[in-house]
Scaffold this motif. Structure first.
Motif, short mmCIF file in Angstrom:
data_model
loop_
_atom_site.label_atom_id
_atom_site.label_comp_id
_atom_site.label_asym_id
_atom_site.label_seq_id
_atom_site.Cartn_x
_atom_site.Cartn_y
_atom_site.Cartn_z
N THR A 136 0.73 -1.83 -0.37
CA THR A 136 -0.13 0.08 0.37
C THR A 136 1.27 1.53 0.25
N GLY B 229 -8.58 4.45 -2.63
CA GLY B 229 -9.43 3.53 -2.33
C GLY B 229 -7.85 2.57 -1.61
N LEU B 230 -7.21 3.04 -1.69
CA LEU B 230 -5.70 2.44 -1.18
C LEU B 230 -5.66 2.77 0.73
N LEU C 21 -7.90 4.00 2.10
CA LEU C 21 -8.54 3.65 3.01
C LEU C 21 -9.37 2.50 3.38
N THR C 22 -8.25 1.02 2.12
CA THR C 22 -8.35 -0.04 3.48
C THR C 22 -7.25 -0.15 3.61
#
Length: 104
Positions: A57, A99-100, A102-103
């Motif tokens: 990430t 997105g990365l 957030l995850t």
């Protein structure tokens, strides 16, 4: 704090990528020194960030920040193309970075 370090690492990556344009093949001392310094700062900050962030990430976000920032610098500073399709692909990179984040 790791995300701040990662963001700063991404900014330093933009500096060295843009700096490459000014080194004239590493024949100009000051641009070369700034570029090399930014490279070192960028990698060191990335290394500190991956102490507490997932490596995949962090690396993807780091390169994404560098990519987006360098493309924007090219558009703003050097008159590179800002056509709609290019901006669409850039938006997809930003979406992937978000997105990365957030995850993670």
């Amino acid at each position: 704090m790791a995300w701040v370090l990662l963001f700063l690492a991404g900014l330093a990556e933009i500096v060295w990528a843009v700096g490459l344009k000014h080194t004239d093949g590493f024949t100009r001392l000051m641009p070369t020194a700034v570029t090399a310094g930014a490279m070192i700062v960028s990698v060191v900050l990335l290394g500190l960030a991956v102490r507490s962030l997932p490596m995949g990430t962090a690396y993807a976000v780091w390169t994404g920040i560098g990519t987006v920032g360098t493309v924007l610098a090219g558009i703003l500073l050097y008159g590179e193309s800002a056509d709609a399709l290019r901006l669409l692909w850039l938006a997809l990179i930003v979406t992937g970075i978000a997105g990365l984040k957030l995850t993670a």
